[in-house]
Design a protein around this motif. Sequence first.
Motif, PDB file in Angstrom:
ATOM      1  N   UNK A  99       5.573   5.692  -6.750  1.00  0.00           N
ATOM      2  CA  UNK A  99       6.654   5.557  -7.731  1.00  0.00           C
ATOM      3  C   UNK A  99       6.222   5.924  -9.134  1.00  0.00           C
ATOM      4  N   UNK A 138      10.893  19.032  -5.621  1.00  0.00           N
ATOM      5  CA  UNK A 138      11.706  17.825  -5.488  1.00  0.00           C
ATOM      6  C   UNK A 138      12.373  17.505  -6.818  1.00  0.00           C
ATOM      7  N   UNK A 160       8.067  22.123   4.641  1.00  0.00           N
ATOM      8  CA  UNK A 160       9.351  21.461   4.918  1.00  0.00           C
ATOM      9  C   UNK A 160      10.157  21.299   3.642  1.00  0.00           C
ATOM     10  N   UNK A 161       9.476  20.891   2.570  1.00  0.00           N
ATOM     11  CA  UNK A 161      10.173  20.723   1.295  1.00  0.00           C
ATOM     12  C   UNK A 161      10.663  22.078   0.783  1.00  0.00           C
ATOM     13  N   UNK A 205       5.227  21.558  -4.577  1.00  0.00           N
ATOM     14  CA  UNK A 205       6.120  20.741  -3.748  1.00  0.00           C
ATOM     15  C   UNK A 205       6.769  19.657  -4.609  1.00  0.00           C
ATOM     16  N   UNK A 236       1.407   4.870   1.116  1.00  0.00           N
ATOM     17  CA  UNK A 236       0.915   5.771   2.155  1.00  0.00           C
ATOM     18  C   UNK A 236       0.433   7.070   1.557  1.00  0.00           C
ATOM     19  N   UNK A 237      -0.509   7.703   2.178  1.00  0.00           N
ATOM     20  CA  UNK A 237      -1.102   8.883   1.601  1.00  0.00           C
ATOM     21  C   UNK A 237      -0.109  10.031   1.418  1.00  0.00           C
ATOM     22  N   UNK A 238       0.770  10.204   2.367  1.00  0.00           N
ATOM     23  CA  UNK A 238       1.682  11.344   2.271  1.00  0.00           C
ATOM     24  C   UNK A 238       2.846  11.074   1.352  1.00  0.00           C
ATOM     25  N   UNK A 239       3.045   9.856   1.019  1.00  0.00           N
ATOM     26  CA  UNK A 239       4.277   9.521   0.301  1.00  0.00           C
ATOM     27  C   UNK A 239       4.040   9.454  -1.194  1.00  0.00           C
ATOM     28  N   UNK A 240       5.079   9.827  -1.886  1.00  0.00           N
ATOM     29  CA  UNK A 240       4.935   9.907  -3.330  1.00  0.00           C
ATOM     30  C   UNK A 240       4.931   8.511  -3.916  1.00  0.00           C
ATOM     31  N   UNK A 251       2.972  22.504   6.456  1.00  0.00           N
ATOM     32  CA  UNK A 251       3.804  21.402   6.929  1.00  0.00           C
ATOM     33  C   UNK A 251       4.677  20.717   5.877  1.00  0.00           C
ATOM     34  N   UNK A 252       4.265  19.584   5.331  1.00  0.00           N
ATOM     35  CA  UNK A 252       5.184  18.877   4.458  1.00  0.00           C
ATOM     36  C   UNK A 252       5.645  19.754   3.295  1.00  0.00           C
ATOM     37  N   UNK A 264       0.821  -1.206   0.000  1.00  0.00           N
ATOM     38  CA  UNK A 264       0.000   0.000   0.000  1.00  0.00           C
ATOM     39  C   UNK A 264       0.857   1.260   0.000  1.00  0.00           C
TER      40      UNK A 264
END
Lengths: 1149, 140
Positions: free
Chosen positions: A36, A86, A118-119, A82, A30-34, A114-115, A28
């Motif tokens: 692939x 990256x 941070x970025x 954001x 995660x919602x916050x994660x990019x 927040x995220x 799965x």
Amino acid sequence: MSDVVERTLSALPRLLGQQELGAGLGGPVGPGRVSPTSRLGSLIRSITALTSKHEEEKLIQQELANLKATVSAPSTTLRLMKECMVRLIYCEMLGYESSFGYIHAIKLAQQGNLLEKRVGYLAVSLFLHENHELLLLLVNTVVKDLQSTNLVEVCMALTVVSQIFPREMIPAVLPLIEDKLQHSKEIIRRKAVQALYKFYLIAPNQVQHIHDKFRKALCDRDAGVMAASLPIYLQMIKENSSEYKDLTGSFVTILKQVVGGKLPVDFNYHSVPAPWLQIQLLRILGLLGKDDPRTSELIYDVLDESLRRAELNHNITYAILFECVQTIYTIHPKSELLEKAAKCIGKFVLSPKINLKYLGIKALTYVVQQDPNLVLQQQMTIIECLDHPDPIIKRETLELLYRITNGQNVVVIVQKMLDYLKESKEEYTVINLVGKIAELAEKYAPDNEWFIQTMNAVFSVGGDVVHRDIPNNFLRLLAEGFDDGKEDAQLRMYAVQSYLTLLEEEDALYSQKFLQVMSWVLGEYSSLAADVDPEVILTKLHGLLKKSFVTSETKAWIMAAVTKIASRTSSSKTVDKLIQEFSNSLDTCVRQYAFELKHLCEDKALMKNLLPFDASYTDMVVDASLSFLDEFVAEGLGHGAAPYKTHHQRQEEKLSQEKALNFEPYGLSFASSVSSSGIMGRQSPTGLSFGSDMSGNSAETGHKETNTLKLEGVRKLWGKEGYLPKKENKVGKENEPQTDSCGSLLAARVGDPPALRSDQGGSFSEEDKEKQQLALSLFTGLGSNAGVSLMGRADTTTQKFKRKSKINETQNSEETSDFQKGASSDFGPLLDTLPVSMEDCEGDIHTRLRKPTLCSSDIPEDNLAFETPESLKQPELDDRLSDSRPSQITLFADSSIEIFQPSPSGQCASAEKTLLVPSLPEELEELTHSELVELCQSDAFALYLCKVWTDDSLLLTLFVSNKTTSALDAVNLVFEESEHFQILESATYQFPVIEAQGVEHCKKCVWMDKICAQGILSGSVSYQSDRDTRLEFSIALSLLDFIRPMEMTTEDFGKLWLSLSNDVKQNMKMSSTQDSLSATLTTLQQKLKLHIVDIIGNEGILACQLLPSVPCLLHCHTHSGMLALWIRSPCSALPDGLLYQCQKVMEES
Amino acid sequence: MIKFFLMVNKQGQTRLSRYYEHVEINKRTVLEAEVIKNCLSRSKDQCSFIEYKDFKLVYRQYAALFVVVGINETENEMAVYELIHNFVEVLDKYFSRVIMFNLDRVHIILDEMVLNGCIVETNRNRILAPLLVLDKVAES
């Protein structure tokens, strides 16, 4: 551990995009994660798939174009922004600048939540550098986030501040950050301390007032906060350990607790408690205990415990052990610990693990100076490491060998180094090793032939990357010669023959520097080889001139050589041919030489006169003012020529024309503008070619112009300090009065190196024997016993290349001669049985007698009886005295007339005072100088001091007046080492002889090394044969002694001002007497030796420099009775120091 | 003092770079190329520390990936060698469940561990804490 590694191994490549097929399969998302399948993912994948750099560039440029469009589109969401950031980070990481995105990174940090924020901060910290102008735009965001109620935001702001922050905006956030030190959350306190560390790094004076808060952080209840304060302490203690000695106890306690496992378990790394924290603490303790027995005493226990606890077989414990060993060898030694450390090193060196072996060799290199025996114990392993398949181990071993080189093993060690160079072609290594070889060769060469051949190898292998000091020093060594004229001739002759052989080879390509060396030597000394026809040499040089690989600079050297040789031959076809050939050369330099040569050949007498044989090292009187040109100049001016501008002026004008910022420190060019231009500007010998016969060696020219500059450069590389500096010093002294009996005494102790003997138990294979042989040649002369023999024998070998003490005459560096003369005096007591010491003994007694008689006219025998036991406490000395009793009596009788002159002491002293008050020599009288002050005095002599403030240094002129009625031999003046001051050349001086009632003086140039408002330079004067007549003195030196005005234009000031980073500001109240700005500035100018650059309205700018050449700029602004001072300098401590002086002046006036 | 922290794959492609002293962009790529060339030229049984110019490289290889840290002479090579492993273990702990391309997160983790060339945090829980908070907020 291994399973962790395995998991890691498999996970890492995937998470960093190695595995293309992994997309979407990993469970799965995660919602916050990019995911692939994201844009970054596909970008990385397509880049990875590419095969050529060209394709990559195309792809990235396209990507950047897309990104540019996206980030500047108003519709772009923060979330998308954001993601773009990256990708931009990725592009920059691959080397493609994406400056268009910088401003958007700042915006993202400002607006994102927040995220995203941070970025944004992350991108800023990666994109911008400390002085980037956009950084200012970040300040507001940071201030806002620091005040946020959301701790995550506060955390981010603190993180970015501790990474990158504009120096000038520190005051805007400092109070906020100080507040955070009291925060209830450890992470906030920790990050606040980290931010303060950053401030300390970039602007130490801005956080000066919160040092007590650092202490609080150190005592924080949370280990993480405490740990965060350690880098600050490490830094501060590195800069000045004495101020933090009181914290030793705290650091020890902390380390004890860490080692004892008192920290929470999650600080453990592979069951070792906070290893990196331990290492940092050990490092701090090492700095605190260095050269301080009392502090070291406090540290021993915890070191012992650390060693004991670090038993686990894991890399990280080895890291701790290594640090322990280093600390043990850094602080004041304690034998038990040294033993344990030695064992530890032994384990490292013998370990089959290659990384440990490396650490072992590195540790050995570190400790060899203190403990050469340790190297002896490990000699067989070291031999193995020399042939290790890993070049890094070899390299590290060579570094170790370099430190243990002496006169006996130099040949083997240099050979090993040359072997290594055959394999490694990396430029940095070559420069480094070649420099070391040249240094060792000069120091320890056993014979001429080897020396020249080694230097040939140095020039061949080193090529043109060798440091330019190497050829310069080599030529200087040849030119100066040694104490033995015959040796000199042999060495030179050998050099000539060797070069002629080298030049035989038609197609050989030599480096430019080597060719220059060859041509200089051939020019100077080829006539020593009487059997070689000059015509042959000329033909060779002529041939070289026609080679295309020879640069124009080298051609100038060759032409100079040709000219010199031509002056010693009656007529030469080659010279004629050469003149003809090069008179129309396109190379103006060569052409000029050709013309000069032509004219000189027409007047042989003049030529001989101009180019005397072997005169390259004789002093020349140089008319520095060039007065002989006055007429010519006047004529020129009369015809309307522009007046001459000095180098300094021209440079200023040039600078003022340049638009760009000048980042060169100004001091450099101003400090010794004449001399530096003299040397730097003249790469080739052209300029001075026939003016002096030093044409081939530009460095030598420099020597005549400024002794200081030249000798400084030399000392660094070629000085006496090298392997075992302290011991060597002592040794040098012991060497001098050696006699045969001494030699044999020492030789008796030589024997085999101790460890080797123990090794030679059973029988060895051939290979082993070979290694033993190598060990024998490498490690001779090491170890405590053998140490003595090394020193005895090394002398005979090094003597060969000991420079003639010609410098004596030039007054500036008496190092060598001091050394030699001082030597005989110190040696006396040690060699009590040797006849040579007799003379010294007599001298001893002589002065001892003189002392009492000057004070009173009592019967001398009584005095003697009284004096002797007191002054000679050591039993050997007593022995010696009794040995020499007979001579004593005769001496007594002989000199009785001189000694017994009845004169009431008081009267005598006062008379002497009037007689003996010295005066400055004429050349110094003209310079600004202080009054003459008496530093100390004894019955025999008095010491006076006069400070002379010359343009480029503080010249301490010390006078020793001899109050006795007989000449004093060898009075030694020794300055103690001071952390604040640096004495140029040598810190000692010896007056060879001071006539009765006479005054001698010596001059020492001093610079301030470490800035302080006021410092003490102490030293002592001693009279050689009497141990009791040692007088201590101290000289107070102020920062102002080292401040000189610095002239510059307003424009230069402006440029320099902008490029300087360290600044202080201060408001001061002006007293009624200094109501106007100009009055105040004049006061400052006079009292502080500043230069007023400009005054505009109520603002004024001043400039000064700290010797030798650290500029410091002042900006003054008056406003309703207040003076606002703003001081900047490239040196961080200087503005503070100067501010203090300004305050003092203002208060006084 | 740590000068830079690099992750480079066997093909010489940089996966992560963080410099603790300002280096021009074009010089970075040259440096990285040389660094990886140096690392690749070494076999497994050679030591993990390389002298490179006036500083040292400490490297560890994980499959096709090299982690290389440039340090000056004041740093303890072995401590840095283990720091690399600690870093990798932290990454492993954080990313174990999901496969992805998280340049930003790797940076955030590294920033917690090394600041201004100093090792500032090695406690795994504390290194990850800020990032986990961010993730939590993003989830909700």
